[in-house]
Design a protein around this motif. Structure first.
Motif, short mmCIF file in Angstrom:
data_model
loop_
_atom_site.label_atom_id
_atom_site.label_comp_id
_atom_site.label_asym_id
_atom_site.label_seq_id
_atom_site.Cartn_x
_atom_site.Cartn_y
_atom_site.Cartn_z
N THR A 122 0.84 -1.37 -0.02
CA THR A 122 0.11 -0.12 -0.01
C THR A 122 0.82 1.11 -0.02
O THR A 122 2.18 1.17 0.14
N VAL A 123 0.33 2.27 -0.14
CA VAL A 123 0.81 3.62 -0.01
C VAL A 123 1.82 3.67 1.21
O VAL A 123 2.95 4.29 1.36
N ASP A 124 0.98 3.41 2.37
CA ASP A 124 1.70 3.33 3.68
C ASP A 124 3.02 2.28 3.71
O ASP A 124 4.03 2.77 4.51
N THR A 125 2.85 1.23 3.20
CA THR A 125 3.99 0.19 3.12
C THR A 125 4.94 0.75 2.53
O THR A 125 6.32 0.60 2.86
N VAL A 126 4.87 1.42 1.25
CA VAL A 126 5.93 2.20 0.51
C VAL A 126 6.58 3.24 1.12
O VAL A 126 7.61 3.36 1.08
#
Length: 459
Positions: A401-405
């Motif tokens: 996800t954007v957060d994991t990236v």
């Protein structure tokens, strides 16, 4: 010129107020002033009249040592490469160049991606369908090359564009047919079968000069010029990276090697035909040098050398056969273009990185196998680093996800540092990556590195 108008306006304001504190005139980078009152004159005004005179001297000193590009953006002469002092040809965003050369700290870490053009972009597939041409066919059409090069830098805030091309264009120029039937990787239908076949089919080294490059690969140079023209028209002022495969990688494919089968054949050639191998590698080194040099002459601002098949050669053979070629390329290109960053990537052969860092390259690229905690020690401050983000972090189907990236991008910066680093991948984009997550990575590198650099300065 705009700088003269600015200077005149500054003097007028100074004469009216009798008090003027000059600020950097350049619009290129707010965080990197291109002149300083203190460093320029090392003096201070004590009266309004002296203040006016000091201001005039500062501005005129600045005018004398700067150029303007055709958009009125000032460029300090010290930043212009020695082979080309035309400010029109120097990118307004030179973050990548400065990070690669390592001559000064940067305000944020630059980022671009291997295979940033093509595969993963919906606009690439749409454009390719409208042309009705295959990937290899498109490389012969400069307008296609320019369009595909521009697509990712329109979509993302990349700090560089890279020429849309292939590592085997040199092999094709040397009468070696290359095909990409799909699903099986690169194929060479009629590889070299021995020294006699090599001598018959491959032009001799003395013919592999500038004229040969412009004759056989002139469409690439036309593409480079067209890309630079397109970038200027669209107001995208970032470096353009030219590139080539390295000699061992070219030999590997030319003798019939493949990433999917016949992986052993390159090593067999070296052992069965050592003298012919050296002769072929020497010829390939010559044309790689001239090919990359001509890309610079036609507008490339940086160069990337790909030893893409480093995993197909053992360390002793790499040191004996491949390394001398890489040294000669670095010696020659850095001799001709000392201010053009030269980056090298020995993919799958990270054992070579320490020696590569001693050859004169500005940046050593690290693949995904490299331990980030020791990467800096390996190059010993001799070069910058590039890499080694895992592209699988950009695939939604992997649960990303954007957060994991954002978190994994931060971890990259924390491990490798923000200076003398070009954030990139350890492997090229494969086509399954999400454009949304690619964008998140680019933004995260910029935002997090800027924050980290700012905090380090305040501590």
């Amino acid at each position: 010129m705009k700088i003269l108008a600015i200077a005149a306006a500054a003097l007028l304001l100074a004469s009216e107020s009798q008090s003027f504190a000059p600020t950097p005139l350049s619009t290129r980078s707010a965080s990197r002033p291109h002149f300083s009152a203190a460093s320029t004159l090392n003096a201070a005004a004590t009266t309004g009249e002296e203040d006016l005179e000091l201001t005039r001297q500062i501005i005129m000193s600045h005018v004398a040592k700067t150029g303007e590009d055709d958009e009125g953006v000032e460029v300090d002469e010290e930043y212009l490469p020695s082979h080309n002092k035309n400010p029109d040809d120097y990118p307004a965003n030179d973050l990548m160049i400065r990070a690669a050369l390592g001559r000064e700290d940067v305000e944020r870490t630059p980022v671009w991606l291997f295979r940033q053009a093509g595969r993963h972009l919906p606009e690439y597939h749409a454009y390719k369908q409208t042309t009705g041409r295959s990937f290899l066919d498109m490389l012969s059409f400069p307008e296609d090359v320019a369009e595909c090069t521009m697509q990712p830098v329109r979509r993302y805030d990349m700090d560089a564009a890279i020429l849309f091309s292939d590592i085997l264009v040199i092999a094709e120029a040397l009468n070696i047919e290359v095909t990409m039937p799909g699903g099986v990787g690169i194929l060479v239908p009629c590889p070299l079968v021995g020294p006699a076949d090599m001598k018959e089919r491959v032009p001799s080294k003395d013919k592999l000069n500038v004229d040969f490059v412009n004759d056989k690969l002139g469409h690439v140079m036309e593409s480079v010029r067209l890309i630079r023209k397109q970038m200027k028209e669209e107001g995208i002022s970032i470096p353009l990276i030219g590139f080539s495969a390295a000699p061992w990688t070219l030999l590997f494919y030319m003798v019939g090697g493949s990433s999917k089968k016949k992986q052993h054949i390159g090593m067999e050639w070296l052992h069965s035909h050592p003298e012919a191998s050296r002769e072929l590698l020497d010829s390939l080194t010559t044309i790689v040098i001239e090919y990359m040099a001509q890309q610079v002459e036609n507008g490339a601002n940086m160069l990337q050398l790909f030893e893409a098949m480093g995993m197909m050669i053992e360390q002793p053979e790499f040191n004996e056969f491949a390394m001398p070629c890489l040294k000669k390329i670095a010696d020659e290109l850095k001799g001709r273009y000392p201010d053009v960053p030269l980056m090298v990537f020995s993919r799958g052969a990270s054992f070579a990185n320490e020696e590569l860092s001693k050859l004169g390259y500005d940046v050593v690229t690290i693949d995904g196998s490299v331990d980030r905690s020791t990467a800096r020690d390996v190059v010993g401050g001799r070069t910058g680093l590039q890499g080694n983000y895992d592209p699988s972090e950009l695939i939604v189907e992997n649960g990303k996800t954007v957060d994991t990236v954002k978190q994994s991008a931060k971890e990259l910066l924390e491990a490798l540092g923000t200076q003398r680093l070009i954030a990139n991948l350890g492997e090229g984009l494969g086509g399954k990556e999400s454009p949304e997550l690619v964008n998140a990575f680019v933004e995260a590198i910029h935002e997090e590195s800027e924050k980290m650099i700012s905090e380090s300065k305040s501590n």
